[in-house]
Design an enzyme around this catalytic site. Structure first.
Site, PDB file in Angstrom:
ATOM      1  N   SER A 177       0.812  -1.210   0.000  1.00 29.78           N
ATOM      2  CA  SER A 177       0.000   0.000   0.000  1.00 29.78           C
ATOM      3  C   SER A 177       0.848   1.263   0.000  1.00 29.78           C
ATOM      4  O   SER A 177       1.612   1.507  -0.924  1.00 29.78           O
ATOM      5  CB  SER A 177      -0.970  -0.026   1.187  1.00 29.78           C
ATOM      6  N   HIS A 178       0.755   2.062   1.044  1.00 37.22           N
ATOM      7  CA  HIS A 178       1.409   3.360   1.126  1.00 37.22           C
ATOM      8  C   HIS A 178       2.812   3.271   1.717  1.00 37.22           C
ATOM      9  O   HIS A 178       3.471   4.297   1.893  1.00 37.22           O
ATOM     10  CB  HIS A 178       0.567   4.295   1.977  1.00 37.22           C
ATOM     11  N   ASP A 221      -1.893   6.827  -3.416  1.00 38.26           N
ATOM     12  CA  ASP A 221      -0.775   6.147  -2.773  1.00 38.26           C
ATOM     13  C   ASP A 221      -0.209   5.043  -3.654  1.00 38.26           C
ATOM     14  O   ASP A 221      -0.544   4.909  -4.827  1.00 38.26           O
ATOM     15  CB  ASP A 221      -1.206   5.591  -1.414  1.00 38.26           C
ATOM     16  N   ASP A 279      -0.559   1.778  -4.031  1.00 31.38           N
ATOM     17  CA  ASP A 279      -1.372   0.809  -4.764  1.00 31.38           C
ATOM     18  C   ASP A 279      -2.687   1.384  -5.257  1.00 31.38           C
ATOM     19  O   ASP A 279      -3.517   0.657  -5.791  1.00 31.38           O
ATOM     20  CB  ASP A 279      -1.627  -0.427  -3.907  1.00 31.38           C
ATOM     21  N   ASP A 320      -5.290   2.965  -3.618  1.00 30.37           N
ATOM     22  CA  ASP A 320      -6.552   2.925  -2.886  1.00 30.37           C
ATOM     23  C   ASP A 320      -6.756   4.106  -1.936  1.00 30.37           C
ATOM     24  O   ASP A 320      -7.833   4.248  -1.369  1.00 30.37           O
ATOM     25  CB  ASP A 320      -6.725   1.601  -2.138  1.00 30.37           C
ATOM     26  N   ARG A 321      -5.749   4.939  -1.776  1.00 30.04           N
ATOM     27  CA  ARG A 321      -5.892   6.114  -0.903  1.00 30.04           C
ATOM     28  C   ARG A 321      -5.813   7.395  -1.727  1.00 30.04           C
ATOM     29  O   ARG A 321      -5.254   7.406  -2.820  1.00 30.04           O
ATOM     30  CB  ARG A 321      -4.812   6.118   0.182  1.00 30.04           C
ATOM     31  N   LYS A 338     -11.230   0.414  -1.182  1.00 26.59           N
ATOM     32  CA  LYS A 338     -11.200   1.865  -1.293  1.00 26.59           C
ATOM     33  C   LYS A 338     -10.541   2.207  -2.625  1.00 26.59           C
ATOM     34  O   LYS A 338      -9.760   1.435  -3.168  1.00 26.59           O
ATOM     35  CB  LYS A 338     -10.489   2.502  -0.122  1.00 26.59           C
ATOM     36  N   ARG A 376      -1.516   5.584  16.904  1.00 24.76           N
ATOM     37  CA  ARG A 376      -2.336   6.602  16.253  1.00 24.76           C
ATOM     38  C   ARG A 376      -3.283   7.199  17.290  1.00 24.76           C
ATOM     39  O   ARG A 376      -3.980   6.474  18.000  1.00 24.76           O
ATOM     40  CB  ARG A 376      -3.118   6.025  15.091  1.00 24.76           C
TER      41      ARG A 376
END
Length: 550
Positions: free
Chosen positions: A121-122, A285, A287, A289-290, A385, A505
């Site tokens: 991902s990111h 991002d 991949d 999805d963001r 997403k 987080r």
């Protein structure tokens, strides 16, 4: 099982192959260890074989990734293993490329059994950075916990994996080849996804938007959405050449962190703050999805973006002209969309973090649009997403409303009020210390009610758990929520998406019905300081300053 060239390789389990919310993520060199990738892939096949009636001979598997380091080598390994395990057909993105939402689109449009997404991902890419693999099911979405737990169980008892001897498949040309009875088809990675976008959006109106002189910048961050954005935004919608920045996917993402936030998309943020800034700035991002949405010198928080899209979808996007069945957000996401749902008379579902939790809601027709605070937004068109979809949503809203990004958001705040919101990430913390801290917080939850905090008092606190309204499955220990009497909210959770240390987080939110006129730092300041002191961050970790604020 087919005989012939199939080879059985003896192996032993590797520790730590439990899939997280987004599959299995480790450092690239871990995946490059002999047998590591093979063990996990075989465990996936063994775990899902019963879902295919015991054999894969009539089933199609989709394979693709974000182009990061080791992507191509991993795909060749998977092709051989999928053929050895008897899949009837493989669909592989040309050059090994398929964005995460595109994998979902291909699975759904072509009736595939499932897919393997190769991405972290990111997270950064490179031989010394991160790699990942995720299994998506027949609905196109990430495997639910019932499936990932089966996969993990297989990783713990695996004694062999199946492969075969075969030269590498040419991934550069669209076409097909047969390997031991399996048809391997290299597909255009843009075709299915573009068709889905055309079914949702008014491409003619968006072409007119750009033809009328409107401009945007899209930063693909040297990652997978470059080809998609180039094809759709510049090619199909007619945006000027140069609209797409960093459009060529690179194995190391150009040495950058492909996370579309205000820190890692600094170049885009700077250009959107200039006097000659275009009308819309956006980024996706690693991949795809963001997403990040910017106006001229104006940042749209993910929670506000979700709420604005939900507010305007019916009037501005043809694919949603019948209205929304419902909306859903992950628990830490701001409650802005809750107020939109209430105004539209639809239900808003609150789920744990992880897109897979939206799958049942979407499949059951209970929700149409979903979102996460971690810059993820999507709808029932796929089961992931979808960053570029969110960008096209914003283009559609701007084209129909004829207003700027900032004007659209401020109109929203005047109607619904504003959730002043920030997420503070503390990355690469000592894992043991972070776990000890969270355990202490969880232990204190029953006694927090009535205690002073941030100039107010704690109204209630809990450790969030979720019961799926569709299948009744339950998910516990999803983070601590602290609600204050003044309407503020703080959420604390450890993230499972990193590969080194622990990431804490902290989500901070305070609602004000002031048309968004206040300063976010001023509104959240007392809550920020109080939560840091409550957690004793400086004492535990040597600093109370977050790595990233979004």
């Amino acid at each position: 099982m087919r005989e012939g060239s199939v080879k059985t390789v003896e192996t032993k389990p590797f520790e730590g192959q439990r899939p997280g919310t987004s599959g299995l993520r480790k450092k690239t060199r871990v995946f490059m260890r002999p047998g590591y990738l093979e063990n996990f892939v075989q465990s996936v096949f063994d775990a899902v074989r019963p879902d295919a009636g015991g054999g894969f001979g009539t089933e199609t598997l989709v394979v693709g990734g974000d182009g990061r380091y080791y992507n191509r080598e991993a795909i060749q390994t998977i092709i051989r293993m999928a053929a050895a395990n008897g899949f009837g057909r493989l669909l592989v993105g040309r050059a090994g490329i398929l964005s995460t939402p595109a994998v979902s689109a291909v699975i759904r449009r072509r009736g595939a059994f499932g897919g393997l997404v190769l991405s972290a991902s990111h997270n950064p890419g490179g031989v010394d950075e991160d790699f990942g693999i995720k299994y998506n099911t027949r609905n196109g979405g990430p495997a639910p916990e019932s499936v990932t737990e089966r996969i993990y169980a297989e990783t713990q008892s695996l004694t062999r994996y199946l492969t075969l001897e075969h030269p590498d498949v040419d991934l550069e040309r669209v076409g097909s080849v047969r390997i031991d009875g399996t048809e391997v088809v290299v597909i255009d990675p843009l075709e299915d996804y573009t068709a889905v976008m055309e079914s949702l959006f008014d491409f003619e109106r968006l072409r007119a938007y750009f033809a009328g002189g409107k401009r945007m910048l899209f930063d693909a961050m040297s990652a997978v959405t470059g080809p998609y954005a180039g094809h759709i935004i510049e090619g199909r919608l007619g945006a000027p050449a140069g609209t797409v920045l960093n459009g060529t996917p690179l194995p190391d993402f150009g040495g950058h962190h492909p996370d579309p936030n205000l820190v890692h998309a600094a170049e885009l943020v700077l250009r959107m703050s200039s006097e000659d800034a275009p009308d819309l700035g956006a980024a996706c991002d690693g991949d795809g999805d963001r997403n990040l949405i910017l106006g001229r010198d104006f940042f749209v928080t993910p929670g506000d973006s979700l709420a604005v899209i939900a507010e305007h979808a019916r009037e501005c996007i043809p694919g949603y002209r019948e209205g929304l069945a419902g909306v859903a957000r992950s628990m830490p996401t701001s409650m802005a969309v809750d107020r939109v749902a209430e105004a539209q008379g639809i239900k808003c579902y609150e789920t744990p973090t992880g897109w897979k939790f939206f799958g049942n809601l979407l499949d059951a027709g209970l929700a149409t649009i979903c979102g996460e605070e971690s810059f993820g937004t999507g709808s029932d068109h796929v089961r992931e997403k979808d960053g570029l979809w969110a960008v096209l949503c914003w283009l559609s809203i701007l084209a129909v409303r004829g207003k700027s990004v900032e004007e659209v958001v401020r109109d929203h705040w005047r109607r619904f009020g504003r959730s002043y919101y920030q997420r503070h990430d503390y990355e690469a913390l000592d894992a043991a210390a972070a776990a000890e801290m969270m355990a202490g917080v969880v232990e204190s939850v029953p006694s927090l009610a009535g205690t002073p905090l941030a100039g107010s008092r704690v109204e209630r606190a809990d450790e969030f758990g979720y019961v799926d309204p569709v299948d009744g499955s339950s998910t516990a220990r999803q983070g601590v929520r602290i609600f204050l009497e003044d309407g503020s909210r703080a959420v604390l959770r450890l993230s499972g998406t990193g590969t080194a240390g622990a990431t804490l987080r902290i989500y901070l939110e305070r609602f004000r019905d002031d048309a968004g006129a206040s300063d976010v730092l001023e509104v959240l300041g007392p809550l920020t300081r109080s939560v840091r002191e409550m957690l004793r961050l400086r004492e535990r970790f040597g600093t109370d300053e977050p790595t990233v604020v979004t």
